[in-house]
Scaffold this motif. Structure first.
Motif, PDB file in Angstrom:
ATOM      1  N   LYS A  67      11.962  11.078   8.506  1.00  0.00           N
ATOM      2  CA  LYS A  67      11.472  11.617   9.778  1.00  0.00           C
ATOM      3  C   LYS A  67       9.987  11.973   9.716  1.00  0.00           C
ATOM      4  CE  LYS A  67      15.990  13.709  10.737  1.00  0.00           C
ATOM      5  NZ  LYS A  67      16.720  14.985  10.928  1.00  0.00           N
ATOM      6  N   SER A  68       9.593  12.536   8.589  1.00  0.00           N
ATOM      7  CA  SER A  68       8.224  13.062   8.482  1.00  0.00           C
ATOM      8  C   SER A  68       7.170  11.967   8.359  1.00  0.00           C
ATOM      9  CB  SER A  68       8.117  13.999   7.280  1.00  0.00           C
ATOM     10  OG  SER A  68       8.324  13.298   6.069  1.00  0.00           O
ATOM     11  N   VAL A  69       7.583  10.721   8.079  1.00  0.00           N
ATOM     12  CA  VAL A  69       6.586   9.658   7.897  1.00  0.00           C
ATOM     13  C   VAL A  69       6.522   8.705   9.087  1.00  0.00           C
ATOM     14  CG1 VAL A  69       6.773   9.765   5.384  1.00  0.00           C
ATOM     15  CG2 VAL A  69       8.155   8.105   6.646  1.00  0.00           C
ATOM     16  N   ILE A  70       7.226   9.008  10.168  1.00  0.00           N
ATOM     17  CA  ILE A  70       7.168   8.145  11.354  1.00  0.00           C
ATOM     18  C   ILE A  70       5.736   8.049  11.865  1.00  0.00           C
ATOM     19  CG2 ILE A  70       7.820   7.972  13.791  1.00  0.00           C
ATOM     20  CD1 ILE A  70      10.601   8.963  13.010  1.00  0.00           C
ATOM     21  N   ARG A  71       5.054   9.185  11.972  1.00  0.00           N
ATOM     22  CA  ARG A  71       3.671   9.177  12.451  1.00  0.00           C
ATOM     23  C   ARG A  71       2.782   8.368  11.515  1.00  0.00           C
ATOM     24  NH1 ARG A  71       1.284   8.625  16.528  1.00  0.00           N
ATOM     25  NH2 ARG A  71       2.831  10.069  17.410  1.00  0.00           N
ATOM     26  N   THR A  72       2.987   8.520  10.215  1.00  0.00           N
ATOM     27  CA  THR A  72       2.187   7.781   9.239  1.00  0.00           C
ATOM     28  C   THR A  72       2.453   6.285   9.342  1.00  0.00           C
ATOM     29  OG1 THR A  72       2.335   9.678   7.745  1.00  0.00           O
ATOM     30  CG2 THR A  72       1.586   7.614   6.802  1.00  0.00           C
ATOM     31  N   ALA A  73       3.720   5.907   9.515  1.00  0.00           N
ATOM     32  CA  ALA A  73       4.057   4.488   9.662  1.00  0.00           C
ATOM     33  C   ALA A  73       3.380   3.894  10.887  1.00  0.00           C
ATOM     34  CB  ALA A  73       5.568   4.314   9.747  1.00  0.00           C
ATOM     35  N   GLU A 126       0.567   5.003  12.187  1.00  0.00           N
ATOM     36  CA  GLU A 126      -0.862   4.925  11.867  1.00  0.00           C
ATOM     37  C   GLU A 126      -1.179   3.731  10.978  1.00  0.00           C
ATOM     38  OE1 GLU A 126      -1.614   8.707  10.136  1.00  0.00           O
ATOM     39  OE2 GLU A 126      -1.650   9.783  12.062  1.00  0.00           O
ATOM     40  N   LYS A 127      -0.204   3.350  10.131  1.00  0.00           N
ATOM     41  CA  LYS A 127      -0.396   2.207   9.237  1.00  0.00           C
ATOM     42  C   LYS A 127      -0.056   0.878   9.920  1.00  0.00           C
ATOM     43  CE  LYS A 127      -1.215   4.447   5.253  1.00  0.00           C
ATOM     44  NZ  LYS A 127      -2.284   4.188   4.280  1.00  0.00           N
ATOM     45  N   LYS A 128       0.230   0.956  11.230  1.00  0.00           N
ATOM     46  CA  LYS A 128       0.480  -0.239  12.049  1.00  0.00           C
ATOM     47  C   LYS A 128       1.759  -0.973  11.648  1.00  0.00           C
ATOM     48  CE  LYS A 128      -3.494   0.485  14.075  1.00  0.00           C
ATOM     49  NZ  LYS A 128      -3.536   1.145  15.408  1.00  0.00           N
ATOM     50  N   ARG A 161       4.904  -6.401   9.827  1.00  0.00           N
ATOM     51  CA  ARG A 161       4.467  -5.372   8.878  1.00  0.00           C
ATOM     52  C   ARG A 161       5.592  -4.347   8.713  1.00  0.00           C
ATOM     53  NH1 ARG A 161      -0.034  -3.893   6.274  1.00  0.00           N
ATOM     54  NH2 ARG A 161      -0.688  -1.710   6.116  1.00  0.00           N
ATOM     55  N   ILE A 162       6.061  -4.169   7.458  1.00  0.00           N
ATOM     56  CA  ILE A 162       7.195  -3.289   7.220  1.00  0.00           C
ATOM     57  C   ILE A 162       6.780  -2.102   6.346  1.00  0.00           C
ATOM     58  CG2 ILE A 162       8.846  -5.173   7.457  1.00  0.00           C
ATOM     59  CD1 ILE A 162       9.174  -5.173   4.421  1.00  0.00           C
ATOM     60  N   ALA A 163       7.413  -0.975   6.609  1.00  0.00           N
ATOM     61  CA  ALA A 163       7.221   0.231   5.791  1.00  0.00           C
ATOM     62  C   ALA A 163       8.579   0.668   5.283  1.00  0.00           C
ATOM     63  CB  ALA A 163       6.579   1.342   6.624  1.00  0.00           C
ATOM     64  N   ILE A 164       8.600   1.256   4.087  1.00  0.00           N
ATOM     65  CA  ILE A 164       9.854   1.779   3.541  1.00  0.00           C
ATOM     66  C   ILE A 164       9.612   3.154   2.947  1.00  0.00           C
ATOM     67  CG2 ILE A 164       9.563   0.650   1.270  1.00  0.00           C
ATOM     68  CD1 ILE A 164      12.685   0.250   1.360  1.00  0.00           C
ATOM     69  N   CYS A 165      10.527   4.060   3.235  1.00  0.00           N
ATOM     70  CA  CYS A 165      10.476   5.407   2.686  1.00  0.00           C
ATOM     71  C   CYS A 165      11.907   5.842   2.384  1.00  0.00           C
ATOM     72  CB  CYS A 165       9.820   6.380   3.672  1.00  0.00           C
ATOM     73  SG  CYS A 165       9.718   8.077   3.058  1.00  0.00           S
ATOM     74  N   GLU A 193       0.854  -1.190   0.000  1.00  0.00           N
ATOM     75  CA  GLU A 193       0.000   0.000   0.000  1.00  0.00           C
ATOM     76  C   GLU A 193       0.891   1.242   0.000  1.00  0.00           C
ATOM     77  OE1 GLU A 193      -2.448  -0.093   3.471  1.00  0.00           O
ATOM     78  OE2 GLU A 193      -2.693  -2.267   3.372  1.00  0.00           O
ATOM     79  N   ILE A 194       0.327   2.359  -0.437  1.00  0.00           N
ATOM     80  CA  ILE A 194       1.028   3.635  -0.358  1.00  0.00           C
ATOM     81  C   ILE A 194       1.182   4.017   1.111  1.00  0.00           C
ATOM     82  CG2 ILE A 194       0.914   6.088  -0.918  1.00  0.00           C
ATOM     83  CD1 ILE A 194      -0.808   5.276  -3.358  1.00  0.00           C
ATOM     84  N   LEU A 195       2.385   4.398   1.493  1.00  0.00           N
ATOM     85  CA  LEU A 195       2.611   4.801   2.876  1.00  0.00           C
ATOM     86  C   LEU A 195       1.986   6.167   3.142  1.00  0.00           C
ATOM     87  CD1 LEU A 195       3.907   4.322   5.647  1.00  0.00           C
ATOM     88  CD2 LEU A 195       6.039   5.299   4.738  1.00  0.00           C
TER      89      LEU A 195
END
Length: 264
Positions: free
Chosen positions: A189-195, A197-199, A180-184, A121-123
């Motif tokens: 730094k700015s996507v920590i909150r979003t990550a 929220e995306k669990k 569950r992994i996220a990559i940016c 999914e889009i982060l």
């Protein structure tokens, strides 16, 4: 082939309209009517990169990161940025940057593929699909579930292998399980909150400082910092392949991978 024709080929796949509002992309220095026979591709327009572009007799330099963000009030040899601009102009090299438009339309999926993400999914959504590219949302980064949980240590090894890194910086317990992994790629730094929220259990990115790292862990998010260059250097080879496929009349030269710092 003219520079403007090269730009048309690039922007057909990576429209400038997908760049974020604060960004500075497109032709930054030089002429759009310049005849282009050779292109040099790099991540940053450093002094070494410009010298290399000159030495290989490149007509056009393409980088991921823009050399120019803030307005330039003077262009002279007394300022290192001005000196770079002068050198490009003196050698008649057209300089083009493709930054967050590539992050959205290229880097996000490419980095996810490097980590074998499935059904990603889009982060962070940056456009809702109203710009004209098949009316689909687009954005920065990707997030997905692993088929089987692994330890944070094992995930670090996967990142090192995927991006050809000798080491990564890690915030979190190396023996904890991540599913569950996220990559940016770049600065995350700015996507920590979003990550969060995306669990996501872990965020793979770069440029994470002490406070961002420990605060993320306190909230349940481990972080693997592979470095800004370390994750984003995949741009160079990806764009080399794209341009060679679509510009048969132009010679494309890729900068060698050269990390900007050493760990000793």
């Amino acid at each position: 082939m003219l520079c403007k024709e090269v730009m048309d080929v690039i922007e057909r796949e990576y429209p400038l309209s997908y760049a974020l509002d604060w960004d500075n992309v497109g032709l930054l220095v030089g002429r759009d009517d310049k005849e282009v026979k050779r292109i040099y591709i790099a991540l940053d327009a450093t002094d070494d990169v410009i010298e290399k572009a000159i030495s290989v007799q490149a007509d056009m330099l393409i980088t991921h990161h823009p050399m120019l963000f803030s307005p330039v009030k003077k262009i002279n040899n007394l300022d290192f940025t001005g000196g770079r601009i002068l050198k490009l102009i003196q050698n008649d090299i057209s300089y083009y940057a493709m930054h967050t438009n590539y992050d959205v339309l290229g880097m996000a999926d490419l980095s996810g593929d490097k980590m074998n993400m499935r059904d990603a999914e889009i982060l962070e959504v940056t456009s809702e699909g109203d710009i004209g590219k098949e009316d689909e949302p687009e954005g920065i980064g990707r997030v997905s579930d692993l088929e089987e949980p692994m330890t944070l240590r094992e995930c670090c090894e996967d990142v090192k292998e995927a991006f050809h890194l000798g080491a990564v910086k890690v915030f979190g317990n190396l023996e904890q399980k991540v599913k569950r992994i996220a990559i940016c790629p770049g600065s995350g730094k700015s996507v920590i909150r979003t990550a969060l929220e995306k669990k996501a259990d872990v965020l793979i990115t770069g440029d994470i400082g002490h406070h961002e790292g420990i605060d993320a862990v306190e909230q349940g998010l481990a972080i693997i910092d592979g470095g800004h260059y370390g994750i984003e250097h995949i741009f160079i080879e990806d764009m080399r392949q794209y341009l060679e496929k679509n510009l048969q009349q132009v010679d494309v030269v890729a900068a060698p991978i050269s990390h900007p710092f050493l760990i000793v």
